[in-house]
Design a protein around this motif. Structure first.
Motif, PDB file in Angstrom:
ATOM      1  N   ILE A  37       0.830  -1.202   0.000  1.00 16.16           N
ATOM      2  CA  ILE A  37       0.000   0.000   0.000  1.00 16.16           C
ATOM      3  C   ILE A  37       0.863   1.250   0.000  1.00 16.16           C
ATOM      4  N   GLN A  38       2.003   1.209   0.685  1.00 15.52           N
ATOM      5  CA  GLN A  38       2.890   2.361   0.716  1.00 15.52           C
ATOM      6  C   GLN A  38       3.731   2.484  -0.543  1.00 15.52           C
ATOM      7  N   ALA A  39       3.877   1.398  -1.301  1.00 12.58           N
ATOM      8  CA  ALA A  39       4.685   1.424  -2.513  1.00 12.58           C
ATOM      9  C   ALA A  39       3.979   2.202  -3.617  1.00 12.58           C
ATOM     10  N   PRO A  40       4.700   2.630  -4.644  1.00 11.47           N
ATOM     11  CA  PRO A  40       4.055   3.296  -5.781  1.00 11.47           C
ATOM     12  C   PRO A  40       2.950   2.427  -6.360  1.00 11.47           C
ATOM     13  N   GLY A  41       1.846   3.050  -6.706  1.00 11.59           N
ATOM     14  CA  GLY A  41       0.692   2.297  -7.165  1.00 11.59           C
ATOM     15  C   GLY A  41       0.501   2.330  -8.669  1.00 11.59           C
ATOM     16  N   THR A  42      -0.527   1.600  -9.117  1.00 11.70           N
ATOM     17  CA  THR A  42      -0.883   1.557 -10.538  1.00 11.70           C
ATOM     18  C   THR A  42      -1.771   2.746 -10.867  1.00 11.70           C
ATOM     19  N   PRO A  43      -1.386   3.591 -11.800  1.00 13.77           N
ATOM     20  CA  PRO A  43      -2.210   4.761 -12.123  1.00 13.77           C
ATOM     21  C   PRO A  43      -3.512   4.356 -12.803  1.00 13.77           C
ATOM     22  N   GLU A  44      -4.539   5.165 -12.622  1.00  9.71           N
ATOM     23  CA  GLU A  44      -5.840   4.865 -13.207  1.00  9.71           C
ATOM     24  C   GLU A  44      -5.796   4.732 -14.726  1.00  9.71           C
ATOM     25  N   PRO A  45      -5.000   5.520 -15.471  1.00 18.68           N
ATOM     26  CA  PRO A  45      -4.964   5.317 -16.926  1.00 18.68           C
ATOM     27  C   PRO A  45      -4.562   3.899 -17.330  1.00 18.68           C
ATOM     28  N   ALA A  46      -3.725   3.236 -16.525  1.00 17.60           N
ATOM     29  CA  ALA A  46      -3.357   1.856 -16.843  1.00 17.60           C
ATOM     30  C   ALA A  46      -4.562   0.933 -16.728  1.00 17.60           C
ATOM     31  N   TRP A  47      -5.384   1.138 -15.691  1.00 20.74           N
ATOM     32  CA  TRP A  47      -6.608   0.352 -15.570  1.00 20.74           C
ATOM     33  C   TRP A  47      -7.581   0.684 -16.700  1.00 20.74           C
ATOM     34  N   ALA A  48      -7.679   1.962 -17.064  1.00 20.54           N
ATOM     35  CA  ALA A  48      -8.617   2.373 -18.110  1.00 20.54           C
ATOM     36  C   ALA A  48      -8.253   1.759 -19.459  1.00 20.54           C
ATOM     37  N   ARG A  49      -6.963   1.531 -19.710  1.00 21.75           N
ATOM     38  CA  ARG A  49      -6.541   0.954 -20.988  1.00 21.75           C
ATOM     39  C   ARG A  49      -6.756  -0.552 -21.049  1.00 21.75           C
ATOM     40  N   TRP A  50      -6.925  -1.167 -19.898  1.00 25.73           N
ATOM     41  CA  TRP A  50      -7.033  -2.628 -19.872  1.00 25.73           C
ATOM     42  C   TRP A  50      -8.437  -3.079 -20.246  1.00 25.73           C
ATOM     43  N   ARG A 201     -26.292 -13.742   1.555  1.00 28.94           N
ATOM     44  CA  ARG A 201     -25.331 -13.775   0.457  1.00 28.94           C
ATOM     45  C   ARG A 201     -24.283 -12.671   0.629  1.00 28.94           C
ATOM     46  N   LEU A 202     -23.040 -12.973   0.283  1.00 28.72           N
ATOM     47  CA  LEU A 202     -21.928 -12.039   0.445  1.00 28.72           C
ATOM     48  C   LEU A 202     -21.299 -11.695  -0.895  1.00 28.72           C
ATOM     49  N   VAL A 203     -21.029 -10.420  -1.108  1.00 27.94           N
ATOM     50  CA  VAL A 203     -20.160  -9.966  -2.186  1.00 27.94           C
ATOM     51  C   VAL A 203     -19.088  -9.094  -1.553  1.00 27.94           C
ATOM     52  N   GLU A 204     -17.913  -9.023  -2.194  1.00 23.04           N
ATOM     53  CA  GLU A 204     -16.801  -8.262  -1.649  1.00 23.04           C
ATOM     54  C   GLU A 204     -16.409  -7.146  -2.603  1.00 23.04           C
ATOM     55  N   TYR A 205     -16.005  -6.013  -2.041  1.00 25.09           N
ATOM     56  CA  TYR A 205     -15.558  -4.908  -2.878  1.00 25.09           C
ATOM     57  C   TYR A 205     -14.087  -4.586  -2.577  1.00 25.09           C
ATOM     58  N   PRO A 206     -13.273  -4.416  -3.611  1.00 22.13           N
ATOM     59  CA  PRO A 206     -11.874  -4.045  -3.389  1.00 22.13           C
ATOM     60  C   PRO A 206     -11.730  -2.542  -3.214  1.00 22.13           C
ATOM     61  N   VAL A 207     -10.744  -2.139  -2.432  1.00 22.10           N
ATOM     62  CA  VAL A 207     -10.408  -0.725  -2.263  1.00 22.10           C
ATOM     63  C   VAL A 207      -8.934  -0.517  -2.597  1.00 22.10           C
ATOM     64  N   TRP A 208      -8.053  -1.006  -1.729  1.00 21.81           N
ATOM     65  CA  TRP A 208      -6.619  -0.794  -1.969  1.00 21.81           C
ATOM     66  C   TRP A 208      -6.079  -1.649  -3.103  1.00 21.81           C
ATOM     67  N   MET A 209      -6.817  -2.663  -3.527  1.00 20.46           N
ATOM     68  CA  MET A 209      -6.376  -3.485  -4.658  1.00 20.46           C
ATOM     69  C   MET A 209      -6.059  -2.650  -5.886  1.00 20.46           C
ATOM     70  N   TRP A 210      -6.861  -1.601  -6.115  1.00 20.94           N
ATOM     71  CA  TRP A 210      -6.636  -0.777  -7.310  1.00 20.94           C
ATOM     72  C   TRP A 210      -5.296  -0.049  -7.242  1.00 20.94           C
ATOM     73  N   HIS A 211      -4.745   0.076  -6.043  1.00 20.18           N
ATOM     74  CA  HIS A 211      -3.430   0.707  -5.880  1.00 20.18           C
ATOM     75  C   HIS A 211      -2.300  -0.293  -6.111  1.00 20.18           C
ATOM     76  N   TRP A 212      -2.322  -1.423  -5.384  1.00 20.05           N
ATOM     77  CA  TRP A 212      -1.160  -2.310  -5.409  1.00 20.05           C
ATOM     78  C   TRP A 212      -1.184  -3.341  -6.532  1.00 20.05           C
ATOM     79  N   ALA A 213      -2.358  -3.664  -7.055  1.00 19.26           N
ATOM     80  CA  ALA A 213      -2.443  -4.639  -8.145  1.00 19.26           C
ATOM     81  C   ALA A 213      -2.218  -3.942  -9.480  1.00 19.26           C
ATOM     82  N   PRO A 263      -5.056  10.991  -2.163  1.00 14.51           N
ATOM     83  CA  PRO A 263      -4.808  12.070  -3.128  1.00 14.51           C
ATOM     84  C   PRO A 263      -5.578  11.821  -4.425  1.00 14.51           C
ATOM     85  N   PRO A 264      -5.611  12.803  -5.317  1.00 14.55           N
ATOM     86  CA  PRO A 264      -6.404  12.662  -6.551  1.00 14.55           C
ATOM     87  C   PRO A 264      -6.100  11.412  -7.351  1.00 14.55           C
ATOM     88  N   GLU A 265      -4.833  10.992  -7.401  1.00 13.30           N
ATOM     89  CA  GLU A 265      -4.513   9.804  -8.196  1.00 13.30           C
ATOM     90  C   GLU A 265      -5.129   8.538  -7.606  1.00 13.30           C
TER      91      GLU A 265
END
Length: 279
Positions: A37-50, A201-213, A263-265
């Motif tokens: 979580i503290q390491a540099p994360g994956t920017p949103e444009p990378a997810w948007a291109r996938w 019934r259970l569903v799960e939502y990711p939060v920090w996954m979008w940063h480190w994955a 932060p915004p990113e």
């Protein structure tokens, strides 16, 4: 490539996973970090291109019987499931938000006393949920008051308490138990145990996954992932609700404590026109 939205309700029984090609990578695999979580994360444009996110099966958030959203900290419920919350509230179904901690450890040794920070975070959550339900009843908020950063130490006692709060509801959404944040993972395990006990019934939502994955990351259970598309009005409401969490998206005390938790990113991951859940 786009697909037509599926009409399957989110509460439908589990079926064999739809085959979703997700092997394409935007970048090489990121190195493992001691603290992802503290390491540099994956920017949103990378997810948007996938294209893998666009290929996820679509579900519709028809939740007859009510929704319980579990949050490890005030704001998790909006970041990970604000669109789902808005959809269920719009349908006139009851919604209960169970917040495990008051988030008092977000700014350790900060200039604001923990009690004052708690009061601010509770009010932010209340205002955010009100934004999601204009003209209608806001979600009920239940605070369990567990210690921030130490939810795992209270799992056994919290499972039956949450099971009681789930009684009579149709669906529970909770943080993903693989989110690589100790409180989020404990919240996911607590919800899984409580749902099993209550027959919900259970569903799960990711939060920090979008940063480190990263796109197609093998640590993520993409075979269980589904996508909820949000209409423009719900996207706007979710973004406005996120803006209520001033202690997390702006400096707590400019000049004395300039730390910004989201932060915004980071916020860009949650301002999309869709949400991803694991079921």
């Amino acid at each position: 490539m786009t697909t037509e939205p599926m009409t399957e309700p989110i509460t439908a029984p589990m079926t064999e996973p739809t085959t979703v090609p997700i092997t394409e990578h935007i970048t090489d695999a990121a190195p493992e970090h001691e603290n992802a979580i503290q390491a540099p994360g994956t920017p949103e444009p990378a997810w948007a291109r996938w294209r893998g996110l666009d290929r996820l099966p679509r579900v519709t958030p028809r939740v007859v019987g009510g929704l319980v959203v579990v949050a490890a900290h005030p704001d998790d419920e909006i970041l990970g499931a604000g669109g789902l919350l808005a959809s269920v509230l719009d349908a006139g179904e009851r919604v209960r938000v169970v917040v495990l901690t008051d988030g008092d450890a977000s700014h350790p040794n900060g200039p604001i006393p923990p009690a004052d920070l708690v009061a601010r975070r509770i009010e932010e959550s209340r205002r955010a949920l009100a934004v999601l339900s204009p003209g209608g009843p806001a979600a009920e908020i239940v605070r369990l008051g567990l210690p921030d950063t130490a939810v795992a130490a209270h799992e056994a006692a919290t499972i039956p308490a949450l099971a009681e709060l789930l009684a009579g509801y149709a669906l529970c959404a909770a943080p993903w138990s693989g989110d690589l944040h100790a409180d989020h993972e404990a919240a996911g395990r607590i919800a899984a145990g409580a749902c099993a006990a209550a027959g919900v019934r259970l569903v799960e939502y990711p939060v920090w996954m979008w940063h480190w994955a990263e796109p197609a990351d093998p640590r993520v259970p993409w075979e269980r992932a589904v996508r909820i598309d949000l209409n423009p009005e719900r996207v706007r409401r979710k973004q406005r609700a996120i803006g209520c969490f001033e202690t997390q998206i702006a400096p707590l005390h400019p000049g004395l404590d300039d730390r910004v938790i989201l932060p915004p990113e980071e916020l860009a991951h949650f301002e999309r026109s869709f949400e991803v859940l694991f079921r």
